[in-house]
Design a protein around this motif. Structure first.
Motif, PDB file in Angstrom:
ATOM      1  N   PHE A 137      43.035  40.952  40.541  1.00  0.00           N
ATOM      2  CA  PHE A 137      43.642  42.073  39.945  1.00  0.00           C
ATOM      3  C   PHE A 137      43.333  43.141  40.535  1.00  0.00           C
ATOM      4  O   PHE A 137      44.043  44.149  40.847  1.00  0.00           O
ATOM      5  CB  PHE A 137      43.260  41.829  38.410  1.00  0.00           C
ATOM      6  CG  PHE A 137      43.822  43.195  37.694  1.00  0.00           C
ATOM      7  CD1 PHE A 137      45.077  43.315  37.398  1.00  0.00           C
ATOM      8  CD2 PHE A 137      42.795  44.146  37.314  1.00  0.00           C
ATOM      9  CE1 PHE A 137      45.558  44.217  36.734  1.00  0.00           C
ATOM     10  CE2 PHE A 137      43.430  45.330  36.710  1.00  0.00           C
ATOM     11  CZ  PHE A 137      44.763  45.335  36.313  1.00  0.00           C
ATOM     12  N   ASP A 138      41.904  43.508  40.884  1.00  0.00           N
ATOM     13  CA  ASP A 138      41.200  44.773  41.431  1.00  0.00           C
ATOM     14  C   ASP A 138      41.826  45.014  42.903  1.00  0.00           C
ATOM     15  O   ASP A 138      42.341  46.280  43.156  1.00  0.00           O
ATOM     16  CB  ASP A 138      39.717  44.553  41.435  1.00  0.00           C
ATOM     17  CG  ASP A 138      39.098  44.779  40.340  1.00  0.00           C
ATOM     18  OD1 ASP A 138      39.832  45.135  39.387  1.00  0.00           O
ATOM     19  OD2 ASP A 138      37.951  44.098  40.053  1.00  0.00           O
ATOM     20  N   ARG A 174      48.438  48.899  37.063  1.00  0.00           N
ATOM     21  CA  ARG A 174      47.898  48.094  35.988  1.00  0.00           C
ATOM     22  C   ARG A 174      48.977  47.033  35.371  1.00  0.00           C
ATOM     23  O   ARG A 174      48.524  45.748  35.439  1.00  0.00           O
ATOM     24  CB  ARG A 174      46.921  48.795  35.239  1.00  0.00           C
ATOM     25  CG  ARG A 174      45.984  49.565  35.716  1.00  0.00           C
ATOM     26  CD  ARG A 174      44.629  50.178  34.642  1.00  0.00           C
ATOM     27  NE  ARG A 174      44.047  48.790  34.187  1.00  0.00           N
ATOM     28  CZ  ARG A 174      42.796  48.552  34.540  1.00  0.00           C
ATOM     29  NH1 ARG A 174      42.289  48.952  35.579  1.00  0.00           N
ATOM     30  NH2 ARG A 174      42.212  47.684  33.882  1.00  0.00           N
ATOM     31  N   ALA A 175      49.849  47.584  34.987  1.00  0.00           N
ATOM     32  CA  ALA A 175      50.779  46.785  34.349  1.00  0.00           C
ATOM     33  C   ALA A 175      51.624  45.803  35.752  1.00  0.00           C
ATOM     34  O   ALA A 175      51.717  44.638  35.338  1.00  0.00           O
ATOM     35  CB  ALA A 175      52.059  47.638  33.657  1.00  0.00           C
ATOM     36  N   GLY A 205      50.080  44.938  38.458  1.00  0.00           N
ATOM     37  CA  GLY A 205      49.106  44.164  38.870  1.00  0.00           C
ATOM     38  C   GLY A 205      49.086  42.707  37.849  1.00  0.00           C
ATOM     39  O   GLY A 205      48.643  41.854  38.230  1.00  0.00           O
ATOM     40  N   ARG A 206      49.149  43.101  36.420  1.00  0.00           N
ATOM     41  CA  ARG A 206      48.877  41.884  35.628  1.00  0.00           C
ATOM     42  C   ARG A 206      49.960  41.033  35.819  1.00  0.00           C
ATOM     43  O   ARG A 206      49.898  39.819  35.704  1.00  0.00           O
ATOM     44  CB  ARG A 206      48.819  42.579  34.219  1.00  0.00           C
ATOM     45  CG  ARG A 206      47.489  43.296  33.894  1.00  0.00           C
ATOM     46  CD  ARG A 206      47.410  43.355  32.322  1.00  0.00           C
ATOM     47  NE  ARG A 206      48.376  44.383  32.110  1.00  0.00           N
ATOM     48  CZ  ARG A 206      48.076  45.487  31.797  1.00  0.00           C
ATOM     49  NH1 ARG A 206      46.949  46.239  32.197  1.00  0.00           N
ATOM     50  NH2 ARG A 206      49.086  46.587  31.217  1.00  0.00           N
ATOM     51  N   VAL A 253      49.540  38.580  38.648  1.00  0.00           N
ATOM     52  CA  VAL A 253      48.605  37.592  38.712  1.00  0.00           C
ATOM     53  C   VAL A 253      49.222  36.574  37.566  1.00  0.00           C
ATOM     54  O   VAL A 253      49.158  35.444  38.020  1.00  0.00           O
ATOM     55  CB  VAL A 253      47.209  38.305  37.687  1.00  0.00           C
ATOM     56  CG1 VAL A 253      46.398  37.197  37.207  1.00  0.00           C
ATOM     57  CG2 VAL A 253      46.683  39.109  38.710  1.00  0.00           C
ATOM     58  N   ALA A 254      49.935  36.817  36.741  1.00  0.00           N
ATOM     59  CA  ALA A 254      50.582  35.857  35.953  1.00  0.00           C
ATOM     60  C   ALA A 254      51.895  35.141  37.031  1.00  0.00           C
ATOM     61  O   ALA A 254      51.749  33.791  36.802  1.00  0.00           O
ATOM     62  CB  ALA A 254      51.292  36.490  34.788  1.00  0.00           C
TER      63      ALA A 254
END
Length: 293
Positions: free
Chosen positions: A191-192, A223-224, A226-227, A230-231
């Motif tokens: 994520f980072d 951030r949104a 990126g999340r 990841v999903a």
């Protein structure tokens, strides 16, 4: 060779140029081909005896056809404009010379998306003047305006494009580095690292198609996005690098079939826009021969 044969020969010589004009106006490869064909039908019935600049005249004929098609599309309102993923020139990362020529004539995905937001007359005027240097006095009768009004129309379209269009970096190698960094971070679920490669105000638009509105969405912010990446990385998919209108992108395959197409706009070394095609019907129609290179 009679006059009809000479006209047909000249039209064929201009066909690629006319297709490029239509593609930039319509954002659709198939509709561009239809517009060129309709243009030929009109040309073949016209009196060309007094035409001095044949290519310029052919361009105006096809532009009129495109304007009618854009107006018909607007009246139907078939797809949400904010999420629509235009038809693209798709290629493998090692394109052959013929495909490279198509890429050179294509328009960046980000610009195509912005052009979708213009009115039909604005889009035609903008493309003709800004991309093909057609004088305002020649644009005016096409869009049904006076010369000064055509100038104002084009200026308004130019302002809208400039305010919304994120011009990508010119260095393709650097763009690929950024796209690869995004893919590596997404694949690893880092994520980072994802947030680091995304612009803080990045916008991701997903086009699920008219038949699958539940798939369409707009996500804003690093951030949104990126999340979501990841999903997405947890799905059993295989990613292939591609060029989307000459810029880096990825095709996600599931069991060998297209699952999604991702195009990037990269500026200042970060991803500023992402466009994702998730429409099953349009994905199924993609030409996968680009992946065989």
């Amino acid at each position: 060779m009679d006059e009809n044969e000479r006209l047909a020969e000249r039209f064929e010589q201009s066909r690629t140029h006319l297709w490029v004009v239509a593609y930039r106006m319509l954002g659709s490869r198939s509709e561009a081909e239809d517009a060129v064909q309709e243009g030929w039908l009109r040309v073949s019935r016209a009196d060309t005896g007094e035409v001095e600049n044949m290519e310029a005249w052919l361009t105006t004929v096809v532009a009129r056809v495109c304007l009618n098609m854009l107006r018909a599309r607007s009246s139907r309102r078939e797809e949400p404009l904010d999420e629509r993923f235009p038809d693209v020139v798709l290629s493998g990362v090692d394109a052959d010379p013929e495909h490279e020529a198509l890429l050179a004539d294509s328009v960046g995905l980000a610009l195509l998306v912005v052009l979708e937001k213009l009115s039909p007359a604005e889009r035609v005027a903008f493309v003709l003047h800004e991309m093909f240097a057609v004088p305002f006095e020649e644009i005016a009768p096409i869009v049904g305006r006076s010369g000064p009004a055509a100038r104002q129309l084009t200026s308004r379209a130019r302002r809208r494009v400039r305010s919304a269009h994120a011009e990508p970096d010119g260095d393709l190698a650097r763009q690929r580095e950024v796209a690869d960094a995004y893919f590596a971070a997404a694949r690893d679920g880092d994520f980072d690292a994802l947030v680091a490669v995304l612009d803080p105000d990045v916008v991701l638009r997903v086009d699920g198609g008219a038949g699958h509105p539940e798939l369409s969405r707009v996500i804003r912010g690093a951030r949104a996005v990126g999340r979501g990446a990841v999903a997405f990385s947890r799905l059993p998919l295989v990613a292939r690098r591609v060029l989307v209108n000459g810029s880096p992108g990825f095709m996600a395959l599931k069991e060998g079939r297209p699952f999604s197409l991702l195009g990037f706009t990269i500026r200042g070394g970060r991803v500023v826009e992402m466009h994702v095609l998730r429409d099953p019907e349009r994905l199924a129609a993609l030409d996968l021969t680009a992946f065989d290179r």
